[in-house]
Design an enzyme around this catalytic site. Sequence first.
Site, PDB file in Angstrom:
ATOM      1  N   ASP A 165      -1.911 -62.701   3.137  1.00 13.71           N
ATOM      2  CA  ASP A 165      -2.899 -63.693   2.686  1.00 13.71           C
ATOM      3  C   ASP A 165      -4.195 -63.538   3.504  1.00 13.71           C
ATOM      4  O   ASP A 165      -5.306 -63.431   2.946  1.00 13.71           O
ATOM      5  CB  ASP A 165      -2.287 -65.095   2.878  1.00 13.71           C
ATOM      6  CG  ASP A 165      -3.031 -66.207   2.181  1.00 13.71           C
ATOM      7  OD1 ASP A 165      -4.003 -65.918   1.461  1.00 13.71           O
ATOM      8  OD2 ASP A 165      -2.640 -67.381   2.363  1.00 13.71           O
ATOM      9  N   GLY A 207       7.943 -61.996   4.963  1.00 16.21           N
ATOM     10  CA  GLY A 207       7.296 -62.047   6.273  1.00 16.21           C
ATOM     11  C   GLY A 207       7.518 -63.402   6.921  1.00 16.21           C
ATOM     12  O   GLY A 207       8.643 -63.775   7.258  1.00 16.21           O
TER      13      GLY A 207
HETATM   14  N1  AR6 Z   1      -0.560 -55.194   2.609  1.00 13.89           N
HETATM   15  C1  AR6 Z   1       0.711 -55.251   2.149  1.00 13.89           C
HETATM   16  N2  AR6 Z   1       1.675 -56.010   2.713  1.00 13.89           N
HETATM   17  C2  AR6 Z   1       1.323 -56.748   3.784  1.00 13.89           C
HETATM   18  C3  AR6 Z   1       0.011 -56.758   4.327  1.00 13.89           C
HETATM   19  C4  AR6 Z   1      -0.959 -55.932   3.686  1.00 13.89           C
HETATM   20  N3  AR6 Z   1      -2.203 -55.873   4.107  1.00 13.89           N
HETATM   21  N4  AR6 Z   1       0.001 -57.600   5.404  1.00 13.89           N
HETATM   22  C5  AR6 Z   1       1.256 -58.083   5.543  1.00 13.89           C
HETATM   23  N5  AR6 Z   1       2.056 -57.570   4.577  1.00 13.89           N
HETATM   24  P1  AR6 Z   1       3.656 -62.603   4.637  1.00 13.89           P
HETATM   25  P2  AR6 Z   1       5.245 -64.615   3.186  1.00 13.89           P
HETATM   26  C6  AR6 Z   1       3.488 -57.784   4.328  1.00 13.89           C
HETATM   27  O1  AR6 Z   1       4.031 -63.204   5.944  1.00 13.89           O
HETATM   28  O2  AR6 Z   1       6.487 -64.220   3.920  1.00 13.89           O
HETATM   29  C7  AR6 Z   1       0.817 -66.601   5.044  1.00 13.89           C
HETATM   30  O3  AR6 Z   1       0.331 -67.227   6.194  1.00 13.89           O
HETATM   31  C8  AR6 Z   1       4.338 -58.320   5.441  1.00 13.89           C
HETATM   32  O4  AR6 Z   1       4.668 -57.284   6.361  1.00 13.89           O
HETATM   33  O5  AR6 Z   1       2.262 -62.174   4.446  1.00 13.89           O
HETATM   34  O6  AR6 Z   1       5.325 -64.837   1.711  1.00 13.89           O
HETATM   35  C9  AR6 Z   1       0.627 -67.443   3.793  1.00 13.89           C
HETATM   36  O7  AR6 Z   1      -0.559 -68.201   3.846  1.00 13.89           O
HETATM   37  C10 AR6 Z   1       5.570 -58.810   4.670  1.00 13.89           C
HETATM   38  O8  AR6 Z   1       6.466 -57.740   4.393  1.00 13.89           O
HETATM   39  O9  AR6 Z   1       4.012 -63.593   3.398  1.00 13.89           O
HETATM   40  C11 AR6 Z   1       1.850 -68.315   3.839  1.00 13.89           C
HETATM   41  O10 AR6 Z   1       1.675 -69.419   4.698  1.00 13.89           O
HETATM   42  C12 AR6 Z   1       4.961 -59.277   3.330  1.00 13.89           C
HETATM   43  O11 AR6 Z   1       3.623 -58.752   3.311  1.00 13.89           O
HETATM   44  C13 AR6 Z   1       2.928 -67.398   4.399  1.00 13.89           C
HETATM   45  O12 AR6 Z   1       2.226 -66.454   5.197  1.00 13.89           O
HETATM   46  C14 AR6 Z   1       4.902 -60.770   3.178  1.00 13.89           C
HETATM   47  O13 AR6 Z   1       4.639 -61.365   4.449  1.00 13.89           O
HETATM   48  C15 AR6 Z   1       3.647 -66.641   3.324  1.00 13.89           C
HETATM   49  O14 AR6 Z   1       4.714 -65.930   3.893  1.00 13.89           O
END
Ligand code: AR6
Length: 176
Positions: free
Chosen positions: A33, A120
């Site tokens: 995000d 994540g």
């Molecule tokens: N490109 C692709 N994947 C990514 C990137 C990127 N640039 N950066 C991180 N990931 P998360 P969630 C991966 O935590 O679990 C936020 O604060 C990461 O390694 O981003 O759905 C929102 O505002 C992981 O495998 O999302 C919410 O509050 C995946 O993306 C909360 O986090 C998802 O990790 C959502 O948590």
Amino acid sequence: MQIKIMHADITTRDVDAIVNAANSSLLGGGGVDGAIHRAAGPELLEACREVRRTKVPDGLPVGAAVVTPGFRLPARWVIHTVGPNRHAGQTDPALLASCFRESLITVGARSVAFPAISAGIYGWDAREVAEVAFDAVGSFSSASSEGAARDGGLELVEFVLFSADTTAIFRSVLQS
Ligand code: AR6
């Protein structure tokens, strides 16, 4: 429809739409995000505020999706969805499946890139996310293939994973 799995930063993907693993506030956060908001520029936050005002004043429910422009991103659209938060007791795979399905319905893009939603900060196991994701995308594709063929429809779904480990997990789940 083709499915691709890659180890990359989703903000670099030149597809019709990238999907943001957002939270209900739609006002940004960490993880993917934060990366999407940084790359898209401040206009994205403004657009999200507008969506909050006009469409979801109480916040975007878990499993729902909304779309904004991509602004400075190569992608034309950003689809914002809210995955279930395992740490808050949201363990129903149907909620996660809904994120994938609603994202595909929202804008009718031909090419869409997904991150590993909920894998994540929200604490889901990447293997389970991959299983739910392929199942949801596969069902969407077979259910809509007639209509999609008429409209041009969905041609490419990318899963863009940020670590080598998650990429390997997605590859192995797809193969099995
Ligand atoms: N490109 C692709 N994947 C990514 C990137 C990127 N640039 N950066 C991180 N990931 P998360 P969630 C991966 O935590 O679990 C936020 O604060 C990461 O390694 O981003 O759905 C929102 O505002 C992981 O495998 O999302 C919410 O509050 C995946 O993306 C909360 O986090 C998802 O990790 C959502 O948590």
